[in-house]
Design a protein around this motif. Structure first.
Motif, PDB file in Angstrom:
ATOM      1  N   SER A 102      -7.556 -10.814   1.096  1.00 24.47           N
ATOM      2  CA  SER A 102      -7.116  -9.420   0.972  1.00 24.47           C
ATOM      3  C   SER A 102      -6.093  -9.124   2.059  1.00 24.47           C
ATOM      4  N   PRO A 103      -5.308  -8.049   1.917  1.00 24.06           N
ATOM      5  CA  PRO A 103      -4.539  -7.567   3.063  1.00 24.06           C
ATOM      6  C   PRO A 103      -5.529  -7.161   4.164  1.00 24.06           C
ATOM      7  N   ARG A 104      -5.099  -7.216   5.454  1.00 18.77           N
ATOM      8  CA  ARG A 104      -5.995  -6.736   6.516  1.00 18.77           C
ATOM      9  C   ARG A 104      -6.295  -5.266   6.256  1.00 18.77           C
ATOM     10  N   ILE A 132       1.866   1.608   7.385  1.00 15.17           N
ATOM     11  CA  ILE A 132       0.619   1.089   6.812  1.00 15.17           C
ATOM     12  C   ILE A 132       0.390   1.798   5.476  1.00 15.17           C
ATOM     13  N   ILE A 133      -0.623   1.336   4.744  1.00 10.12           N
ATOM     14  CA  ILE A 133      -0.973   1.962   3.467  1.00 10.12           C
ATOM     15  C   ILE A 133      -2.337   2.631   3.646  1.00 10.12           C
ATOM     16  N   LEU A 134      -2.443   3.880   3.216  1.00  7.60           N
ATOM     17  CA  LEU A 134      -3.757   4.535   3.183  1.00  7.60           C
ATOM     18  C   LEU A 134      -4.110   4.814   1.728  1.00  7.60           C
ATOM     19  N   GLY A 139     -11.004   7.392  -7.150  1.00  4.36           N
ATOM     20  CA  GLY A 139     -10.269   8.415  -7.902  1.00  4.36           C
ATOM     21  C   GLY A 139      -8.777   8.190  -8.049  1.00  4.36           C
ATOM     22  N   GLY A 140      -8.238   7.081  -7.509  1.00  5.95           N
ATOM     23  CA  GLY A 140      -6.795   6.873  -7.639  1.00  5.95           C
ATOM     24  C   GLY A 140      -6.434   6.146  -8.929  1.00  5.95           C
ATOM     25  N   TYR A 141      -5.208   6.302  -9.383  1.00 10.85           N
ATOM     26  CA  TYR A 141      -4.667   5.496 -10.481  1.00 10.85           C
ATOM     27  C   TYR A 141      -3.149   5.679 -10.495  1.00 10.85           C
ATOM     28  N   ASP A 142      -2.446   4.671 -11.027  1.00 10.12           N
ATOM     29  CA  ASP A 142      -0.983   4.724 -11.134  1.00 10.12           C
ATOM     30  C   ASP A 142      -0.325   5.236  -9.845  1.00 10.12           C
ATOM     31  N   GLY A 143      -0.798   4.762  -8.721  1.00  5.99           N
ATOM     32  CA  GLY A 143      -0.158   5.114  -7.446  1.00  5.99           C
ATOM     33  C   GLY A 143      -0.650   6.420  -6.840  1.00  5.99           C
ATOM     34  N   LYS A 144      -1.417   7.221  -7.630  1.00  7.21           N
ATOM     35  CA  LYS A 144      -1.982   8.442  -7.039  1.00  7.21           C
ATOM     36  C   LYS A 144      -3.168   8.010  -6.183  1.00  7.21           C
ATOM     37  N   GLY A 145      -3.298   8.623  -5.010  1.00  8.14           N
ATOM     38  CA  GLY A 145      -4.359   8.157  -4.119  1.00  8.14           C
ATOM     39  C   GLY A 145      -3.909   7.028  -3.208  1.00  8.14           C
ATOM     40  N   TRP A 159      -0.899   6.170  -0.217  1.00  6.52           N
ATOM     41  CA  TRP A 159       0.157   6.743   0.634  1.00  6.52           C
ATOM     42  C   TRP A 159       0.808   5.639   1.470  1.00  6.52           C
ATOM     43  N   PHE A 160       2.125   5.605   1.461  1.00  8.80           N
ATOM     44  CA  PHE A 160       2.864   4.762   2.403  1.00  8.80           C
ATOM     45  C   PHE A 160       3.042   5.610   3.661  1.00  8.80           C
ATOM     46  N   VAL A 161       2.420   5.193   4.723  1.00  8.07           N
ATOM     47  CA  VAL A 161       2.394   6.033   5.918  1.00  8.07           C
ATOM     48  C   VAL A 161       3.302   5.421   6.986  1.00  8.07           C
ATOM     49  N   ALA A 179      -7.634   1.940   5.102  1.00  9.93           N
ATOM     50  CA  ALA A 179      -6.306   1.589   5.620  1.00  9.93           C
ATOM     51  C   ALA A 179      -6.050   0.118   5.337  1.00  9.93           C
ATOM     52  N   GLU A 180      -4.804  -0.182   4.935  1.00  9.66           N
ATOM     53  CA  GLU A 180      -4.418  -1.576   4.702  1.00  9.66           C
ATOM     54  C   GLU A 180      -3.083  -1.844   5.373  1.00  9.66           C
ATOM     55  N   GLU A 181      -2.910  -3.073   5.846  1.00  7.92           N
ATOM     56  CA  GLU A 181      -1.584  -3.457   6.322  1.00  7.92           C
ATOM     57  C   GLU A 181      -0.615  -3.341   5.149  1.00  7.92           C
ATOM     58  N   LYS A 182       0.634  -3.024   5.432  1.00 11.59           N
ATOM     59  CA  LYS A 182       1.635  -3.005   4.354  1.00 11.59           C
ATOM     60  C   LYS A 182       2.100  -4.441   4.134  1.00 11.59           C
ATOM     61  N   VAL A 183       1.737  -4.964   2.974  1.00  9.08           N
ATOM     62  CA  VAL A 183       2.054  -6.369   2.688  1.00  9.08           C
ATOM     63  C   VAL A 183       3.532  -6.484   2.318  1.00  9.08           C
ATOM     64  N   ASP A 184       4.191  -7.446   2.936  1.00  8.93           N
ATOM     65  CA  ASP A 184       5.589  -7.701   2.649  1.00  8.93           C
ATOM     66  C   ASP A 184       5.636  -8.670   1.469  1.00  8.93           C
ATOM     67  N   ARG A 233       6.005  -5.622 -12.664  1.00  9.01           N
ATOM     68  CA  ARG A 233       6.990  -4.855 -11.872  1.00  9.01           C
ATOM     69  C   ARG A 233       6.690  -3.371 -12.000  1.00  9.01           C
ATOM     70  N   GLN A 234       6.620  -2.712 -10.857  1.00 14.43           N
ATOM     71  CA  GLN A 234       6.318  -1.272 -10.850  1.00 14.43           C
ATOM     72  C   GLN A 234       7.582  -0.476 -10.524  1.00 14.43           C
ATOM     73  N   VAL A 235       7.656   0.708 -11.093  1.00 14.82           N
ATOM     74  CA  VAL A 235       8.698   1.654 -10.702  1.00 14.82           C
ATOM     75  C   VAL A 235       7.986   2.950 -10.334  1.00 14.82           C
ATOM     76  N   VAL A 250      -5.376 -10.209  -2.865  1.00 12.22           N
ATOM     77  CA  VAL A 250      -5.865  -9.316  -3.928  1.00 12.22           C
ATOM     78  C   VAL A 250      -5.496  -7.877  -3.579  1.00 12.22           C
ATOM     79  N   ASN A 251      -4.845  -7.178  -4.506  1.00 15.16           N
ATOM     80  CA  ASN A 251      -4.594  -5.743  -4.323  1.00 15.16           C
ATOM     81  C   ASN A 251      -5.757  -4.946  -4.882  1.00 15.16           C
ATOM     82  N   GLU A 252      -6.007  -5.081  -6.182  1.00 17.29           N
ATOM     83  CA  GLU A 252      -7.183  -4.391  -6.718  1.00 17.29           C
ATOM     84  C   GLU A 252      -7.717  -5.009  -7.982  1.00 17.29           C
ATOM     85  N   LEU A 253      -8.874  -4.519  -8.398  1.00 17.42           N
ATOM     86  CA  LEU A 253      -9.572  -5.053  -9.567  1.00 17.42           C
ATOM     87  C   LEU A 253      -9.701  -3.963 -10.625  1.00 17.42           C
TER      88      LEU A 253
HETATM   89  P1  ADP Z   1      -3.693   2.306  -7.990  1.00 24.91           P
HETATM   90  O1  ADP Z   1      -5.135   2.574  -7.861  1.00 24.91           O
HETATM   91  O2  ADP Z   1      -2.857   3.515  -8.136  1.00 24.91           O
HETATM   92  O3  ADP Z   1      -3.348   1.244  -9.013  1.00 24.91           O
HETATM   93  P2  ADP Z   1      -2.941   0.354  -5.975  1.00 24.91           P
HETATM   94  O4  ADP Z   1      -3.925   0.040  -4.916  1.00 24.91           O
HETATM   95  O5  ADP Z   1      -2.733  -0.650  -7.048  1.00 24.91           O
HETATM   96  O6  ADP Z   1      -3.288   1.774  -6.561  1.00 24.91           O
HETATM   97  O7  ADP Z   1      -1.528   0.643  -5.309  1.00 24.91           O
HETATM   98  C1  ADP Z   1      -0.383   1.090  -6.060  1.00 24.91           C
HETATM   99  C2  ADP Z   1       0.863   0.335  -5.607  1.00 24.91           C
HETATM  100  O8  ADP Z   1       1.088   0.561  -4.203  1.00 24.91           O
HETATM  101  C3  ADP Z   1       0.731  -1.177  -5.740  1.00 24.91           C
HETATM  102  O9  ADP Z   1       1.035  -1.612  -7.041  1.00 24.91           O
HETATM  103  C4  ADP Z   1       1.733  -1.653  -4.696  1.00 24.91           C
HETATM  104  O10 ADP Z   1       3.053  -1.602  -5.204  1.00 24.91           O
HETATM  105  C5  ADP Z   1       1.583  -0.622  -3.586  1.00 24.91           C
HETATM  106  N1  ADP Z   1       0.606  -1.103  -2.566  1.00 24.91           N
HETATM  107  C6  ADP Z   1      -0.732  -0.925  -2.587  1.00 24.91           C
HETATM  108  N2  ADP Z   1      -1.343  -1.508  -1.525  1.00 24.91           N
HETATM  109  C7  ADP Z   1      -0.370  -2.081  -0.799  1.00 24.91           C
HETATM  110  C8  ADP Z   1      -0.350  -2.860   0.417  1.00 24.91           C
HETATM  111  N3  ADP Z   1      -1.456  -3.112   1.120  1.00 24.91           N
HETATM  112  N4  ADP Z   1       0.876  -3.298   0.831  1.00 24.91           N
HETATM  113  C9  ADP Z   1       2.007  -3.027   0.169  1.00 24.91           C
HETATM  114  N5  ADP Z   1       2.046  -2.307  -0.966  1.00 24.91           N
HETATM  115  C10 ADP Z   1       0.896  -1.828  -1.465  1.00 24.91           C
END
Ligand code: ADP
Length: 372
Positions: A110-112, A134-136, A141-147, A149-151, A169-174, A200-202, A255-258
């Motif tokens: 996972s990201p840290r 960082i990412i919070l 309750g989140g979906y499609d990027g809601k919930g 935050w790029f901080v 909180a998660e490290e911002k993965v490059d 690919r996300q927009v 892994v970002n999410e399941l």
């Molecule tokens: P959702 O529940 O909305 O699907 P995600 O956790 O998938 O939320 O995050 C939405 C998007 O935010 C991801 O597809 C990715 O582009 C970006 N993102 C999420 N976590 C990170 C991370 N730790 N580092 C960099 N980008 C991230």
């Protein structure tokens, strides 16, 4: 199926050739699946009595989203209702904190990350991982990027805490790109893995999925599939599991999410795989042998159709169908609102550039951003 969105609509569609009696719990009669399913119960999935009434007469219950409260799932299981995936598995798709803790336990990368208590703690976390950004994320309750935050500064860190839900909180993965490893597992433990795709996300919303992920090293693809299969086994997942991944610059996957249901990154399988994610989800939930997940063509591309400025997308069919007889259009019957996912298109073929161009053209034309 609980939830009346497009995933339920397409799961229902996949059950038709098998003659399955499909019952739906939906919020409104206008919901995407409620428009097409014959047996619809209207009600609130957050209400236990509604869920109990709905469950009566069902052999098995599955879900189009992960928002049914975990305590209601536990109550249904205690009543003897068969839920697939079960509560113990689903909680990992409902709560990002629980998911991260469990992935750590099983050694999945996972990201840290850690749960943070307040903005000052978020700043402390940033210092631990080398500084902002960082990412919070709210854990629920989140979906499609809601919930999410790029901080970038300590001042930015206040908003996520306003929801009153624990904050991860998660490290911002490059990352160089996002991948998804999709698998389906049955209660018997039989499992199939689809080719790993690039997603690919927009603006935080999935835009394009390419199957298989172009140029992905075979070994890394195999690792991603094995990781998804292992997560499914360890967590006891039944049905479709999407493991959203980041591919990092140094060739790792994190892994970002399941998601434990059919997933946008698997829509390409409707036209591009021998057995679609929806058909295999139905089979898994009913504990039937799973179907072949292999691709039918060298490349398949899925592009989401988002709502544009004009409400009538159907007038675009004439152009799209005439231009590309192989194009597959999947519309969800939703009212068009700007930015809302209202459908998707699939294209497939031997040449990736051509397949990509056709999908993009059709999605753009349906939306109204491409006019010729
Ligand atoms: P959702 O529940 O909305 O699907 P995600 O956790 O998938 O939320 O995050 C939405 C998007 O935010 C991801 O597809 C990715 O582009 C970006 N993102 C999420 N976590 C990170 C991370 N730790 N580092 C960099 N980008 C991230």
């Amino acid at each position: 199926m609980v939830g009346g969105g497009q995933l339920a609509r397409m799961t229902h569609e996949a059950g038709i050739p098998l003659g399955i009696k499909f019952k739906l719990l939906s919020d409104t009669p206008q919901d995407s699946a409620a428009q097409v399913v014959s047996e619809v119960v209207l009600g609130d999935y957050r209400d236990l009595d509604t869920l109990r009434d709905f469950a009566r007469g069902c052999d098995v219950i599955t879900f189009d989203h992960e928002h049914v409260p975990a305590e209601h799932l536990a109550a249904l299981e205690a009543d003897g209702v068969v839920i697939r995936p079960g509560r113990e598995a689903l909680v990992h798709a409902q709560d990002k904190g629980v998911m991260r803790a469990r992935l750590d336990e099983i050694g999945a990368p996972s990201p840290r990350h850690r749960i943070v208590a307040d903005p000052a703690d978020a700043a402390a976390f940033a210092a631990e991982v080398g500084g902002f950004p960082i990412i919070l994320k709210t854990v629920r309750g989140g979906y499609d990027g809601k919930g999410v935050w790029f901080v970038r500064t300590p001042e930015d860190a206040h908003d996520p805490f306003r929801a009153g839900v624990p904050v991860l909180a998660e490290e911002k993965v490059d990352f160089v790109r996002e991948l998804a490893a999709n698998i389906v597992r049955s209660p018997h433990g039989q499992a199939v893995a689809y080719p790993v795709v690039e997603s690919r996300q927009v603006d935080g919303v999935c835009d394009t999925v390419i199957a298989p992920a172009p140029g992905l090293d075979e070994e890394l693809a195999g690792q991603a599939q094995e990781l998804a299969l292992r997560i499914a086994k360890e967590l006891g997942v039944v049905g479709h599991l999407a493991v959203e991944l980041f591919q990092t610059k140094d060739g790792r996957i994190l892994v970002n999410e399941l998601a434990m249901r059919p997933h946008n990154s698997g829509h390409w399988t409707q036209d591009g795989a021998v057995t679609s994610q929806f058909a295999n989800h139905v089979r898994a939930v009913l504990d039937l042998p799973l179907g072949d997940p292999r691709p039918r063509a060298p490349w398949t591309v899925m592009c989401n159709v988002l709502g544009g400025d004009y409400p009538d997308m159907y007038s675009a069919y004439l152009h799209c169908m005439a231009r590309d007889p192989q194009l597959k259009i999947h519309m969800y019957g939703k009212d068009v609102k700007p930015g809302r996912k209202v459908g998707h298109v699939n294209t497939y073929g031997d040449d990736l550039d051509d397949v990509l161009e056709r999908a993009r053209h059709a999605a753009g034309y349906l939306r109204g951003t491409i006019v010729e």
